[in-house]
Design an enzyme around this catalytic site. Structure first.
Site, PDB file in Angstrom:
ATOM      1  N   ASP A  70       0.863  -1.169   0.000  1.00 59.50           N
ATOM      2  CA  ASP A  70       0.000   0.000   0.000  1.00 59.50           C
ATOM      3  C   ASP A  70       0.909   1.231   0.000  1.00 59.50           C
ATOM      4  O   ASP A  70       2.130   1.141   0.147  1.00 59.50           O
ATOM      5  CB  ASP A  70      -0.985  -0.008   1.172  1.00 59.50           C
ATOM      6  CG  ASP A  70      -2.231   0.825   0.834  1.00 59.50           C
ATOM      7  OD1 ASP A  70      -2.169   1.645  -0.105  1.00 59.50           O
ATOM      8  OD2 ASP A  70      -3.263   0.670   1.504  1.00 59.50           O
TER       9      ASP A  70
HETATM   10  C1  NOJ Z   1      -4.014   3.842  -0.077  1.00 60.26           C
HETATM   11  C2  NOJ Z   1      -5.206   2.947   0.032  1.00 60.26           C
HETATM   12  O1  NOJ Z   1      -5.184   2.246   1.268  1.00 60.26           O
HETATM   13  C3  NOJ Z   1      -5.294   1.946  -1.086  1.00 60.26           C
HETATM   14  O2  NOJ Z   1      -6.468   1.223  -0.958  1.00 60.26           O
HETATM   15  C4  NOJ Z   1      -5.201   2.641  -2.411  1.00 60.26           C
HETATM   16  O3  NOJ Z   1      -5.352   1.717  -3.452  1.00 60.26           O
HETATM   17  C5  NOJ Z   1      -3.863   3.347  -2.481  1.00 60.26           C
HETATM   18  N1  NOJ Z   1      -3.777   4.337  -1.423  1.00 60.26           N
HETATM   19  C6  NOJ Z   1      -3.653   4.027  -3.830  1.00 60.26           C
HETATM   20  O4  NOJ Z   1      -4.456   5.121  -3.946  1.00 60.26           O
END
Ligand code: NOJ
Length: 741
Positions: free
Chosen positions: A281
């Protein structure tokens, strides 16, 4: 130098000539063979573009250079056929011309916004959900996107957590069915088709159990809960062929998910034989330093790559530290090769080596841009997502000939709120999104007079606007008040400790009800809210969640009876934050509270019943359904034998309608103990007024099995109960015995 270059060119020619005769894996190996260590690590590196920020941005003026040098494998937040082409052209200037992957959070639609995922889950309609994901994929793929960071398959039992809006609710069975629908919807018939995108099952794992419902928080849970509740939707997504997984921000039992070898190597890539790649993430690898798990980015990179995180999203730990880790012998190059191979295989499967621009098709993008058929599906999905919570004396549906209707509330004329979190802002939103006011106005006849007053803003603490609203209500035959959260009050980093209707909105409902006029309450939210007074006193309540571009039309269809609501809650609605976590599939206690008024020394609250305000699986229709004749084809079964469960469902009301029949089981005695109820099957059944249908469910040994404390997946002989009904509380009951052998 020249000789090396010529040798390299010769290998490219050779590679192309051989391409048809090689498997994709062999082609990936041949490419890896040509790559320097730095180029390999580049493939494991992902940066954000500047189209939108979905995390904390690290200023970096050198991205374009790095792309040209092959230091990047993927970008997120770059979209549009023209823009993705422009960036891909930079990648094509790199030595090996390895195409970039473009990823984006296409969570519930791209150009056309569908209902938020939790709302879609309320449809319990996996075919419709698959279609919704497919259209989102089609629109996004036409805009150059190869990969969506969806579906989020995290089980969520805590509505304080803002990300409940992004998942399928609290149940592992329903969650798994929806995970399959979304993965197959996004990915279509095969990767590489230009109307499909790669799916990404996230957030691996247990992110939904963040302590206190606070986003990004630590998670502490037993293996039994992990395996029986939180992992099943991930397993289902992997089995459905999800091309990628994303790990999560949280630590699980003290180990951050990004550095968690048990999750990523043992379970995902080992037991489940997952062949795709795992992206971190946003910054979650370097955040292991904040967790206190790694002393610096170097150690974080080592832990993450060893644990099986293949790509570093916006963390810069891999690009900054991996090469040195390999040179110093701390990380074997074979680990890097394995990660790179997983990434290259997906690029090859997408067909990007043959044509890096195959998704950058402006003509196709244009044709998808205003495809009315997509809006039709969005409306269908929105209608199916709406949950009717209360309808006293058949107040709904309203007549289209009603003389005067007062339209009140902070969300009645809202535009973008209807889309909810994880949606994109397009320049023509104000004309394209159907507001609730517009939807109702279009629906009623010319003879209907509409009055409007906002009453209050979403978070207002002032009641100054009430008198105008009360005046409008006093002149009307019926009042429709639209209340709830703003679209951006749920989502990432949108945890709330107080999940009551914000501001003075419930006071507004009280004031409107005090006029004596019939009041229909529409509740917009990305999570279950607490609204006890309304639940007890308002005659009609419609939970609309956030329904997307077509929200207004879909809501009007339901209010005026052109669509008979059929949604069922995919998550329990608490009476108070104090009951959280509240979920239907809980264990029993040694001193269970029977009913809502617990006797002394039983497991209950002094000041609240244990039951939720609205139970999992609950939702009304304009008609009534009744269940009868629940039968099992055997009372005793041997292991391996299926059980046929039949039941008659009758439409006893005055409208045609659709019911979702739900089957739950209870394993009465087992070690370890099992929940008081577990959903194991559901069927949607359409019944004409007066019609009865017999429906059959098949229960298999797998349905009776669970992970025990040694993590063996098996069933235990003994007595089981079977429940069937229209929600998790009101059920018919039967039973059988599972014999030893
Ligand atoms: C953080 C989020 O937790 C995740 O779900 C997302 O895909 C990414 N950022 C990218 O935006």
């Amino acid at each position: 130098m020249k000789a090396t270059y010529l040798g390299f060119l010769a290998s490219l020619v050779f590679l192309n000539a051989q391409a048809q005769h090689k498997t994709i894996g062999q082609r990936a190996d041949s490419i890896i063979h040509l790559m320097t260590l730095e180029e390999k690590i580049g493939q494991m590196n992902q940066y954000t573009g500047d189209w939108q920020a979905t995390g904390p941005i690290t200023p970096d003026g050198d991205k374009q250079n790095q792309i040209r040098k092959g230091m990047l494998g993927s970008m997120l937040n770059v979209t549009g056929a023209a823009h993705t082409r422009e960036i891909q052209e930079m990648a094509m200037q790199s030595r090996l011309k390895i195409p970039l992957l473009f990823g984006l959070d296409v969570i519930h639609g791209y150009r056309t916004t569908f209902p938020i995922p939790l709302a879609e889950a309320a449809s319990w309609d996996t075919a419709a959900i698959r279609l919704s994901a497919h259209i989102a994929a089609k629109e996004a793929a036409a805009a150059g996107i190869h990969w969506t960071f969806a579906p989020m398959v995290d089980i969520a039992r805590d509505p304080r957590w803002g990300r409940v809006m992004e998942g399928a609710g609290e149940d592992p069975f329903l969650g798994s069915q929806i995970a399959i629908a979304r993965v197959t919807g996004f990915q279509g018939t095969r990767l590489g088709s230009t109307d499909a995108v790669m799916a990404c099952a996230k957030h691996f794992a247990a992110y939904g159990a963040a302590i206190g419902g606070r986003d990004y928080n630590a998670v502490d849970m037993s293996d039994q809960t992990l395996w029986n509740v939180y992992l099943p939707p991930f397993k289902a997504a992997a089995e459905a062929g999800a091309a990628t997984f994303m790990n999560s921000f949280n630590s699980l039992n003290g180990i951050p998910a990004s550095g968690n070898a048990y999750l990523q190597r043992t379970i995902l890539k080992g037991d489940w034989k997952f062949q795709g790649f795992v992206v971190s993430d946003w910054g979650s690898i370097s955040e292991m330093v904040n967790h206190g798990y790694a002393k610096d980015n170097t150690q974080a990179a080592e832990e993450a790559v060893t644990a099986g995180s293949d790509m570093d999203m916006e963390g810069r730990a891999y690009i900054g530290c991996l090469a040195e880790l390999v040179r110093s012998g701390k990380v074997k190059e074979s680990i890097i090769d394995e990660a790179v191979k997983r990434i290259l295989v997906k690029k090859l499967e997408l067909g990007l080596f043959e044509n890096p621009y195959k998704f950058c098709d402006s003509a196709k993008e244009q044709s998808q841009w205003n495809d009315a058929a997509n809006l039709q599906v969005a409306k269908m999905m929105a209608e199916r997502s709406i949950v009717l919570l209360k309808n006293q004396q058949g107040l709904l549906p309203l007549s289209k000939q009603t003389k005067t209707i007062a339209l009140i509330g902070p969300l009645m004329k809202s535009v973008r709120d209807n889309l909810g979190f994880w949606s994109f802002a397009w320049p023509d939103d104000t004309t394209r999104i159907i507001t609730q006011y517009d939807g109702i106005q279009k629906k009623v006849g010319a003879g209907t007079h509409l009055l409007y007053a906002q009453g209050c803003g979403i978070k207002d603490t002032s009641t100054a606007g009430f008198s105008e609203a009360i005046q409008a209500a006093a002149q009307a035959d019926v009042v429709i008040v639209s209340v709830g959260e703003a679209g951006n009050m749920s989502g990432e980093a949108k945890s709330r400790s107080n999940i009551h209707l914000p501001g003075v909105q419930e006071e507004l409902i009280k004031a409107l009800c005090a006029t004596g006029k019939p009041v229909v309450v529409l509740i917009n939210a990305g999570r279950p809210l607490v609204f006890n007074w309304t639940a007890d006193h308002a005659p009609a309540i419609v939970y609309t969640w956030f329904l997307g571009t077509e929200a207004g039309d879909a809501i009007a269809d339901v209010l005026f009876g052109d669509y008979n609501p059929s949604g069922k809650l995919p998550i329990s609605f608490p009476r108070s934050e104090g009951q959280i976590p509240i979920y239907y599939n809980h264990f029993n206690t040694g001193r269970p509270a029977h009913g809502d008024a617990p006797a002394p020394y039983t497991s209950g609250y002094l000041d609240l019943p244990n039951s939720p305000q609205y139970a999992f699986g609950y939702g009304l229709s304009y008609t009534n359904f009744s269940y009868s004749g629940l039968k099992l084809d055997k009372n005793q079964v041997h292991s391996g034998q299926d059980i046929q469960v039949t039941v008659q469902v009758s439409n006893t009301g005055n409208y045609d309608g659709e019911e979702t029949a739900q089957l739950y089981i209870r394993d009465i005695v087992s070690q370890p103990v099992r929940p008081v109820k577990e959903l194991k099957a559901f069927q949607k059944v359409w019944l004409k007024k007066g019609e009865t249908k017999t429906i059959t469910f098949t229960l298999t040994s797998k349905d009776l099995s669970f992970y025990d404390n040694d993590l063996h997946f098996s069933f235990q002989p003994g007595d089981f109960k079977v429940f069937v009904g229209g929600n998790s509380q009101d059920v018919k009951e039967a039973g059988f015995t599972l014999l030893d052998q």
